[in-house]
Structure formats: structure tokens, C-alpha cells
Design an enzyme around this catalytic site. Sequence first.
Site, PDB file in Angstrom:
ATOM      1  N   HIS A 171      21.442 -10.748  14.644  1.00 20.44           N
ATOM      2  CA  HIS A 171      20.557  -9.659  15.085  1.00 20.44           C
ATOM      3  C   HIS A 171      21.320  -8.347  15.211  1.00 20.44           C
ATOM      4  CE1 HIS A 171      17.238 -12.406  17.001  1.00 20.44           C
ATOM      5  NE2 HIS A 171      17.083 -12.241  15.698  1.00 20.44           N
TER       6      HIS A 171
ATOM      7  N   ARG B 124      15.467 -25.050  23.303  1.00 22.18           N
ATOM      8  CA  ARG B 124      15.017 -24.220  22.175  1.00 22.18           C
ATOM      9  C   ARG B 124      16.052 -23.157  21.817  1.00 22.18           C
ATOM     10  NH1 ARG B 124       8.839 -22.325  20.823  1.00 22.18           N
ATOM     11  NH2 ARG B 124       9.361 -21.274  18.881  1.00 22.18           N
TER      12      ARG B 124
ATOM     13  N   GLU C 247      11.356 -22.055  25.653  1.00 20.26           N
ATOM     14  CA  GLU C 247      12.787 -21.708  25.700  1.00 20.26           C
ATOM     15  C   GLU C 247      13.259 -21.544  27.147  1.00 20.26           C
ATOM     16  OE1 GLU C 247      13.736 -19.140  22.379  1.00 20.26           O
ATOM     17  OE2 GLU C 247      15.530 -18.448  23.416  1.00 20.26           O
TER      18      GLU C 247
ATOM     19  N   ASN D   7      18.709 -20.381  18.100  1.00 16.37           N
ATOM     20  CA  ASN D   7      19.323 -19.053  17.978  1.00 16.37           C
ATOM     21  C   ASN D   7      20.720 -19.121  17.361  1.00 16.37           C
ATOM     22  OD1 ASN D   7      17.068 -18.017  19.235  1.00 16.37           O
ATOM     23  ND2 ASN D   7      17.948 -18.186  21.284  1.00 16.37           N
TER      24      ASN D   7
ATOM     25  N   GLU E  45      17.943 -20.373   7.256  1.00 13.92           N
ATOM     26  CA  GLU E  45      17.362 -21.058   8.423  1.00 13.92           C
ATOM     27  C   GLU E  45      17.363 -22.580   8.213  1.00 13.92           C
ATOM     28  OE1 GLU E  45      16.712 -19.795  11.345  1.00 13.92           O
ATOM     29  OE2 GLU E  45      16.300 -17.664  11.054  1.00 13.92           O
TER      30      GLU E  45
HETATM   31  N1  GLY Z   1      12.854 -18.745  15.590  1.00 17.71           N
HETATM   32  C1  GLY Z   1      13.344 -19.256  16.795  1.00 17.71           C
HETATM   33  C2  GLY Z   1      12.305 -19.969  17.601  1.00 17.71           C
HETATM   34  O1  GLY Z   1      11.208 -20.230  17.124  1.00 17.71           O
HETATM   35  O2  GLY Z   1      12.575 -20.273  18.722  1.00 17.71           O
END
Ligand code: GLY
Length: 368
Positions: free
Chosen positions: A256, A245, A240, A249, A188
Site C-alpha cells: 500500500h 483475517r 478482522e 494483509n 493475490e
Molecule cells: N482483501 C483483504 C480482505 O478481504 O480482508
Amino acid sequence: MAIARIVVNIADAPSYDVRVGTDIVESIGGYLREVNSSDTALIVTDGHVGPLYLDSVKASLAEAGYRTLDITVPAGEDSKSLAVAGEIWSAMANLKLSRDVLVVALGGGVVGDLAGFIAATYMRGVAFAQVPTSLLAMVDSSVGGKTGINLDQGKNLVGSFKQPVCVCADTSVLSTLSEREWACGCAEIAKSAVIDSDEFFFWLTDAAPLLAARDENTAAEAIARSVVFKANVVAEDETESKGVRECLNYGHTLGHAIEALAGFGTFSHGEAVAEGMRFAARLGVACSSTPTDVVAAQDELLDELGLPSLAFSAEPEAVLDAMKGDKKVRGGQVRFVLPRDIGRWEVAEIDDAILLEHLGAWARSKEV
Ligand code: GLY
């Protein structure tokens, strides 16, 4: 080590601090008192983290004048369930906890998401604080207010945006993480660097050997840089809904699908995301303006961080099917974050036929 303080400013919620540094857990009561006046703190933790840090957290909270209560859930993703949430709501009601309670999430992403969801819903919302204990939770899930639980039909299908009053990331607690959990968080961090800027990416490229070796100062800086990046993103687009945001992803569309197809827990979230980043960058070369040297530089970085290309593949149709079950699909179209370059990205809806072709090439690359 000095404690970094990063402010998360969100339009419709009070701003809050993310503190990053050493020995924060022992002083947690003082940090929380600066931003919260509750009488009672309910600590939610799990069976792995509780035995390590619960006593210190309780002692510090008590010293700061909190009555402390705690609930320990089983470690692991299965605790992000309606059944466990129901047990916690009932326990809180039996304890006659009022809206004044502060919920403290002490643990990794599962505990943070679950405890945040409890705080978002108990009596229509009570205060909560995040004390993340995994690298992944420090750099991603503890910041930005996404909370939720899983359903049998998929991960995070029920939840709420609920911003914490404070995030306390104590890097001293990272020493107990396994190598795999460490690499999971590094994925991440790498994602954030690729999406954020040349400056973060080249810093991380240089720092990668020290980060992989778990050097404490390097880790603290990588966490702080990732938190600054995420704070800026969520400040622009908390829910989002503004197309910003979504950049978080990156790597997650294939990631996923891999987690679901391999069976949750077979690969760590970070291992799957890293593979998803490799795929998305190659897709970017074919379908966007991604230069091939971005693919090479990113591959090198991920290798250095202990995230080699995964020895996993699946039938392209099965992968596409898994991608279509993800909640990020819109109008039946699979969406990818593609790196147009380091620090520049776009979201592209990829036609099924084109995607199947690239998934076929990905699966064949695993055959050798
Ligand atoms: N982990 C992705 C977010 O917080 O939008």
C-alpha cells in the site's frame, strides 16, 4: 469444465456459494434465482466491462423473471467515491427502488466494492450479488464482504461488511484481461498460497508456468483454491477483529505504501503486493523464524508468475510515513504479516528504527 461450488459459512450471516467455472455469465439469472426472489435487479457496472457483458447478464436475468435496470460508472478507482455513491443512491431513489431490489456488481474490485457499499447502505441494506470480472476480484475482493469507497485522505476509509447472496466467477471472461491485470491477480493467488499451506504453495509452484500462460483449467483451480482459503479465513474472522483475517494483509503493508508513494495506478495493486511479499519475507528472516529458503522459493514463484522485483524505491522515512497513514496501523505501530514458514504466519509490530534500517537496505538493493 465442471463448475466448482465453494460455500462461505459466516457465523452471523447466511452462508453463500462461490461458483467458479466457464459460461456462468450466460446463465447468471438461474444462479441468482436459486438464492434470491427479488422482482428487480439493478446491475452496477463500468465503462469497460458493461459493453462486453451487460447485454448477456441482462438477458439471462430477464429470462429468470427479473426486471433489469443498470447503471454504468466510469472505469477506474475514481468511481469509488462519495460523489459516485451519491449519484447511485439518488438514481435508486428516483427509480423508487424498494428494499426488495437485488444489486448486481458486474466488474472488477472497484465495481464490487462500490456496488457492495451501495447495497449495504441503500434503505439500510438490500441484497447484492458479485459477478467479478477480473482475476484479482475473483480470488480476493468479491469474497468476504468488504465493501467501501475512498476518501481524499486514503483508500477504503468508509465502508461496511456486507456479504453477497452469491459470487459467480466466470473464468471465460478473463480472456480479455491484459497481461498486467493477469499478473495482478496472480499476486493475490501467490499471497494466499504462502499463507495457506505447503500443499497449496507446492501445487502453485508446479502450476505457475501454466497459470502464467493463462491455461483455463489451471486458472480455475487456482481461483477455487484461493476462494477456499479465503472462505476459511473469513468464516473464522469476518470483521478482522479476531486476529485471523489480518493474514490476508500479507505483502500489503509495503504494498500500500508503494502504491501511495508512486501514485495510485503507477503500479498495479498486485505488483505492489508482490514487492511487499518479497520485503516481508526478508523482514521475517531478520525478525521472525522465516527460513531463507522461503524467501528464495517465494522469489522464484513470483518471478514465474510475471511479478519481478519492482524497479522502485523511496526514502525510508517517506515509506514509513506512508505506512503510518494506513488504516491498519495500531497505536502508531506499523504491523507486518510475516511468514514464519510456508503455511505459518504471525503479525509483528516492528519498531520504527528497525523498520527504517530494513527499508534502507531495500532501497539500496534497488540502486544496482
Ligand atoms: N482483501 C483483504 C480482505 O478481504 O480482508
